[in-house]
Design a protein around this motif. Structure first.
Motif, PDB file in Angstrom:
ATOM      1  N   SER A   1      -2.721   5.446   5.261  1.00 47.01           N
ATOM      2  CA  SER A   1      -2.811   5.454   3.806  1.00 47.01           C
ATOM      3  C   SER A   1      -3.620   6.638   3.276  1.00 47.01           C
ATOM      4  CB  SER A   1      -3.444   4.147   3.329  1.00 47.01           C
ATOM      5  OG  SER A   1      -3.605   4.150   1.928  1.00 47.01           O
ATOM      6  N   LEU A   2      -3.497   6.849   1.969  1.00 49.36           N
ATOM      7  CA  LEU A   2      -4.300   7.878   1.290  1.00 49.36           C
ATOM      8  C   LEU A   2      -5.788   7.613   1.427  1.00 49.36           C
ATOM      9  CD1 LEU A   2      -2.480   8.569  -2.105  1.00 49.36           C
ATOM     10  CD2 LEU A   2      -3.374  10.321  -0.598  1.00 49.36           C
ATOM     11  N   LYS A   3      -6.175   6.353   1.309  1.00 55.53           N
ATOM     12  CA  LYS A   3      -7.597   6.005   1.342  1.00 55.53           C
ATOM     13  C   LYS A   3      -8.177   6.052   2.755  1.00 55.53           C
ATOM     14  CE  LYS A   3      -6.652   1.014   1.544  1.00 55.53           C
ATOM     15  NZ  LYS A   3      -6.841  -0.279   0.850  1.00 55.53           N
TER      16      LYS A   3
ATOM     17  N   GLY B   1      -2.663  12.717   3.316  1.00 55.40           N
ATOM     18  CA  GLY B   1      -2.110  11.376   3.257  1.00 55.40           C
ATOM     19  C   GLY B   1      -1.227  11.222   2.021  1.00 55.40           C
ATOM     20  N   PRO B   2      -0.320  10.259   2.036  1.00 55.49           N
ATOM     21  CA  PRO B   2      -0.050   9.308   3.117  1.00 55.49           C
ATOM     22  C   PRO B   2       0.766   9.917   4.249  1.00 55.49           C
ATOM     23  CG  PRO B   2       1.467   8.956   1.300  1.00 55.49           C
ATOM     24  CD  PRO B   2       0.526  10.026   0.853  1.00 55.49           C
TER      25      PRO B   2
ATOM     26  N   LYS C   1      -8.410  14.738  -2.938  1.00 55.70           N
ATOM     27  CA  LYS C   1      -7.003  14.591  -3.281  1.00 55.70           C
ATOM     28  C   LYS C   1      -6.621  15.559  -4.399  1.00 55.70           C
ATOM     29  CE  LYS C   1      -7.391  11.150  -0.452  1.00 55.70           C
ATOM     30  NZ  LYS C   1      -7.005  11.311   0.954  1.00 55.70           N
TER      31      LYS C   1
ATOM     32  N   GLN D   1       0.826  -1.206   0.000  1.00 55.25           N
ATOM     33  CA  GLN D   1       0.000   0.000   0.000  1.00 55.25           C
ATOM     34  C   GLN D   1       0.866   1.265   0.000  1.00 55.25           C
ATOM     35  OE1 GLN D   1      -3.337  -0.075  -0.435  1.00 55.25           O
ATOM     36  NE2 GLN D   1      -3.154   2.152  -0.658  1.00 55.25           N
TER      37      GLN D   1
ATOM     38  N   SER E   1       1.790  14.629   4.433  1.00 54.84           N
ATOM     39  CA  SER E   1       1.319  15.232   3.194  1.00 54.84           C
ATOM     40  C   SER E   1       0.067  16.047   3.487  1.00 54.84           C
ATOM     41  CB  SER E   1       1.019  14.142   2.157  1.00 54.84           C
ATOM     42  OG  SER E   1       0.515  14.712   0.972  1.00 54.84           O
TER      43      SER E   1
ATOM     44  N   ARG F   1       1.926   1.873  -3.510  1.00 50.00           N
ATOM     45  CA  ARG F   1       0.809   2.396  -4.300  1.00 50.00           C
ATOM     46  C   ARG F   1       0.572   3.874  -4.013  1.00 50.00           C
ATOM     47  NH1 ARG F   1      -3.563  -2.539  -3.397  1.00 50.00           N
ATOM     48  NH2 ARG F   1      -2.573  -4.068  -4.803  1.00 50.00           N
ATOM     49  N   ASP F   2       0.657   4.268  -2.749  1.00 48.24           N
ATOM     50  CA  ASP F   2       0.429   5.676  -2.396  1.00 48.24           C
ATOM     51  C   ASP F   2       1.536   6.575  -2.946  1.00 48.24           C
ATOM     52  OD1 ASP F   2      -1.793   4.784  -1.107  1.00 48.24           O
ATOM     53  OD2 ASP F   2      -1.146   5.311   0.921  1.00 48.24           O
TER      54      ASP F   2
ATOM     55  N   ALA G   1       0.927   7.083  -6.505  1.00 48.13           N
ATOM     56  CA  ALA G   1      -0.130   8.073  -6.729  1.00 48.13           C
ATOM     57  C   ALA G   1       0.416   9.494  -6.644  1.00 48.13           C
ATOM     58  CB  ALA G   1      -1.252   7.876  -5.716  1.00 48.13           C
TER      59      ALA G   1
END
Length: 306
Positions: free
Chosen positions: A126-128, A218-219, A134, A47, A197, A50-51, A54
């Motif tokens: 995480s971002l999510k 995030g992240p 975003k 994860q 962030s 992945r972040d 992104a």
């Protein structure tokens, strides 16, 4: 000889354009990053990659398959992927009992590993997990570094330089106020690096300059430095070498200070201040007594000459 090391002659115009993009240039391309997952990566490391991908889009390549490699022991696979994807930055994620939740961030020089630093993830959001809007893809971030360790310790100084290289994005000549959309904040404190962030919110302030608020996007990571593989001073200087064509030409009698202010030096002949014309003010007029003294001085000079 490796297949990628061979001198390839293009057979089509498309292949010719492809090879021209990879040729050495005076002004280098935007650095791309490859994000590689190790053979034993867990859900947290996956994860994180992945972040970060992104945040790096569209200047990143995410490898979804697991790759069994150990960067500090064998770097051939990283160099192979660097040639294949034309990336000069990399982030490798792995997980094992000895080094849990492990990240290796580094960069290449001439498709060989220049330096890399191993970081351990102690805390991750995480971002999510943060339910806020975003930033759009390809937004250039603002980078902020806090903490004396970034300027005192050699490992942290090189880590700061590496993080700037990794996240700075494209080089731009002008910045629009509305384009400042998010901030990446790095804090070095008590042997740890805190990565946060934030999204930038421009609020009404009643004047032309808006009021600024930060909203966590995030992240969010709490990192600890584990191992380092730093380039020697000679190799590091060689990688920072600027071509002669890009070096600014020296201009005579013109210099700049550390802040970019230009100073010019001019050369003038010696001035006779007695002939300088000043404003005709009553206070600057000569008194009759002074005129009499000057006249006597001139007469005495004439008598001596005769």
């Amino acid at each position: 000889m490796d297949a990628l090391d061979k001198v390839l002659k293009p057979k089509t115009k498309r292949a010719k354009r492809f090879l021209e993009k990879r040729e050495p240039k005076l002004s280098e391309n935007i650095k791309n990053a490859m994000l590689i997952k190790g053979g034993n990566a867990n859900a947290t490391v996956t994860q994180v990659l992945r972040d970060v991908y992104a945040l790096k889009k569209p200047y990143g390549v995410l490898y979804k398959k697991k790759n069994i490699t150990r960067p500090f022991e064998d770097q051939t696979s990283l160099e192979f992927f660097s040639k294949k994807s034309d990336c000069s930055l990399f982030m490798f994620g792995s997980h094992n009992k000895k080094r849990p939740n492990n990240l290796v961030i580094g960069r290449m020089y001439d498709y060989h590993v220049l330096d890399m630093i191993e970081l351990g993830i102690e805390k991750f959001v995480s971002l999510k997990d943060i339910k806020t809007s975003k930033c759009p893809e390809g937004t250039k971030p603002m980078l902020i570094f806090a903490g004396d360790d970034f300027d005192v310790t050699e490992d942290y100084r090189r880590l700061k330089n590496l993080l700037i290289d990794f996240f700075r994005g494209p080089t731009v000549s002008n910045v629009r106020l509305a384009g400042l959309e998010y901030v990446l904040h790095f804090t070095a404190l008590n042997g740890k690096v805190y990565f946060r962030s934030y999204k930038l919110l421009l609020k009404k302030s009643g004047c032309r300059t808006p009021r600024i608020e930060l909203e966590e996007m995030g992240p969010s990571l709490d990192l600890v430095v584990r191992r380092t593989h730093l380039a020697s001073d000679d190799l590091y200087k060689l990688s920072m070498k600027v071509p002669k064509a890009l070096k600014p030409k020296k201009r005579k009698n013109i210099s700049q200070d550390t802040f970019g202010t230009t100073f010019g030096r001019i050369h003038m002949q010696k001035q006779d201040l007695s002939k300088l014309q000043t404003r005709k003010v009553k206070g600057l007029k000569k008194r009759p007594a002074e005129n009499g003294v000057e006249d006597q001085g001139k007469k005495s000079k004439r008598i001596k000459k005769s």
